[in-house]
Design an enzyme around this catalytic site. Sequence first.
Site, PDB file in Angstrom:
ATOM      1  N   CYS A  13      41.883  59.760  15.932  1.00  0.00           N
ATOM      2  CA  CYS A  13      41.169  60.845  16.630  1.00  0.00           C
ATOM      3  C   CYS A  13      39.924  61.134  15.793  1.00  0.00           C
ATOM      4  CB  CYS A  13      42.055  62.066  16.770  1.00  0.00           C
ATOM      5  SG  CYS A  13      43.616  61.753  17.647  1.00  0.00           S
ATOM      6  N   ALA A  14      38.911  60.296  15.935  1.00  0.00           N
ATOM      7  CA  ALA A  14      37.905  60.126  14.882  1.00  0.00           C
ATOM      8  C   ALA A  14      36.705  61.056  14.925  1.00  0.00           C
ATOM      9  CB  ALA A  14      37.411  58.674  14.884  1.00  0.00           C
ATOM     10  N   ALA A  15      36.337  61.578  16.094  1.00  0.00           N
ATOM     11  CA  ALA A  15      35.133  62.409  16.172  1.00  0.00           C
ATOM     12  C   ALA A  15      35.314  63.683  15.333  1.00  0.00           C
ATOM     13  CB  ALA A  15      34.829  62.749  17.620  1.00  0.00           C
ATOM     14  N   CYS A  19      44.655  70.912  10.862  1.00  0.00           N
ATOM     15  CA  CYS A  19      44.058  72.111  10.256  1.00  0.00           C
ATOM     16  C   CYS A  19      44.675  73.346  10.907  1.00  0.00           C
ATOM     17  CB  CYS A  19      42.539  72.106  10.373  1.00  0.00           C
ATOM     18  SG  CYS A  19      41.898  72.007  12.063  1.00  0.00           S
ATOM     19  N   ASP A  55      42.308  56.917  24.731  1.00  0.00           N
ATOM     20  CA  ASP A  55      43.367  57.880  24.503  1.00  0.00           C
ATOM     21  C   ASP A  55      44.317  57.321  23.442  1.00  0.00           C
ATOM     22  OD1 ASP A  55      45.619  59.534  24.619  1.00  0.00           O
ATOM     23  OD2 ASP A  55      45.493  59.799  26.786  1.00  0.00           O
ATOM     24  N   GLY A  62      33.374  62.042  13.117  1.00  0.00           N
ATOM     25  CA  GLY A  62      33.107  60.811  12.385  1.00  0.00           C
ATOM     26  C   GLY A  62      33.137  60.908  10.872  1.00  0.00           C
ATOM     27  N   GLY A  63      33.328  62.113  10.336  1.00  0.00           N
ATOM     28  CA  GLY A  63      33.313  62.263   8.887  1.00  0.00           C
ATOM     29  C   GLY A  63      34.393  61.471   8.179  1.00  0.00           C
ATOM     30  N   LYS A  64      35.598  61.486   8.720  1.00  0.00           N
ATOM     31  CA  LYS A  64      36.691  60.761   8.065  1.00  0.00           C
ATOM     32  C   LYS A  64      36.519  59.244   8.212  1.00  0.00           C
ATOM     33  CE  LYS A  64      40.004  64.562   8.543  1.00  0.00           C
ATOM     34  NZ  LYS A  64      39.139  65.446   9.393  1.00  0.00           N
ATOM     35  N   ASP A  85      44.463  62.439  12.172  1.00  0.00           N
ATOM     36  CA  ASP A  85      44.098  63.841  11.999  1.00  0.00           C
ATOM     37  C   ASP A  85      44.153  64.441  13.406  1.00  0.00           C
ATOM     38  OD1 ASP A  85      43.200  66.115  10.514  1.00  0.00           O
ATOM     39  OD2 ASP A  85      41.232  65.824  11.415  1.00  0.00           O
TER      40      ASP A  85
END
Length: 297
Positions: free
Chosen positions: A112-114, A230, A163, A116-118, A181
């Site tokens: 779940c990448a957006a 989080c 998805d 994009g920081g990780k 994440d």
Amino acid sequence: MALLDLSIALESIYTQSQKEQILQSFDQEKNVNIFRNSLLIGNDELESILKNETIEFKKIDTYCYKIPFHFKSKLSAMSAFSEGKFYIQNYASYLCAKTLGVKAGESVLDMCAAPGGKSLNLANFMQNQGYLASCELSKTRFFTLKNTLETYQVKMAKCFLKDGRTIGKACPLKFDKILLDAPCSTFAKMGFGIQKNTKEIKQIANLQKKLLHSALLALKHGGELVYSTCTFLREENEAVLENALRNSNFHLELLDFELPNVQFIQAKSEEFDLSFAKRVLPDDYADGFFIAKVKKH
């Protein structure tokens, strides 16, 4: 539908002093963490730029610098930022990617990448070598993800508008390492500024369980996965892990890991030993996070 009482939820997990620390963290300005993009710039050059801009900083590790909160607007206006030389990122968020322990040449999924920081973190740790699949379900957030990786010149990542719940069946046993994440209620980031009812929490938790199941299907035997959120809620953290550990199709082991420069408590369960999973306590630098590392045998 009844709204969730966050105060009561906190009391069931934390001591009174820990709860007070959490509540206080919502009201204080957070110092800034910047992540150096080693694909474009070295430590000495970045530190020289910060000094020339008269920005105070403390080096935390090879990649991270802690900077007083009043420099945040100045940092985001710098040409070095727009050129992708550093990324502004909460330190606890960075720790999720660091905990995965990726290496150059591995096959890695950021599920779940957006925004994009990780994925940027992972590409740096992998020295831009190997295969990084960065997936995002939201079309708007997908284009944000693509723009981030292009700006920071991440060459080894491929972005997918997909998805995450479908990845396990589409790509079984494909990845050495996976970062999940997961989408969550964000209480640890937003605090009492948001409201969720019990039905919404149940829906979010069900999504998280399905995402983790999909990730475990896509993970190779011997592979490792980090699950993080989080949020403070047990339903979105320990209960999601417990659900995976009950699945007889998987032989899973929780792994221990270090969390430098933050305070944390161990996760607890009446059914399993979850003591290696950790709850980051928020302060003036790090947001609250839940982080667990799993090995699939």
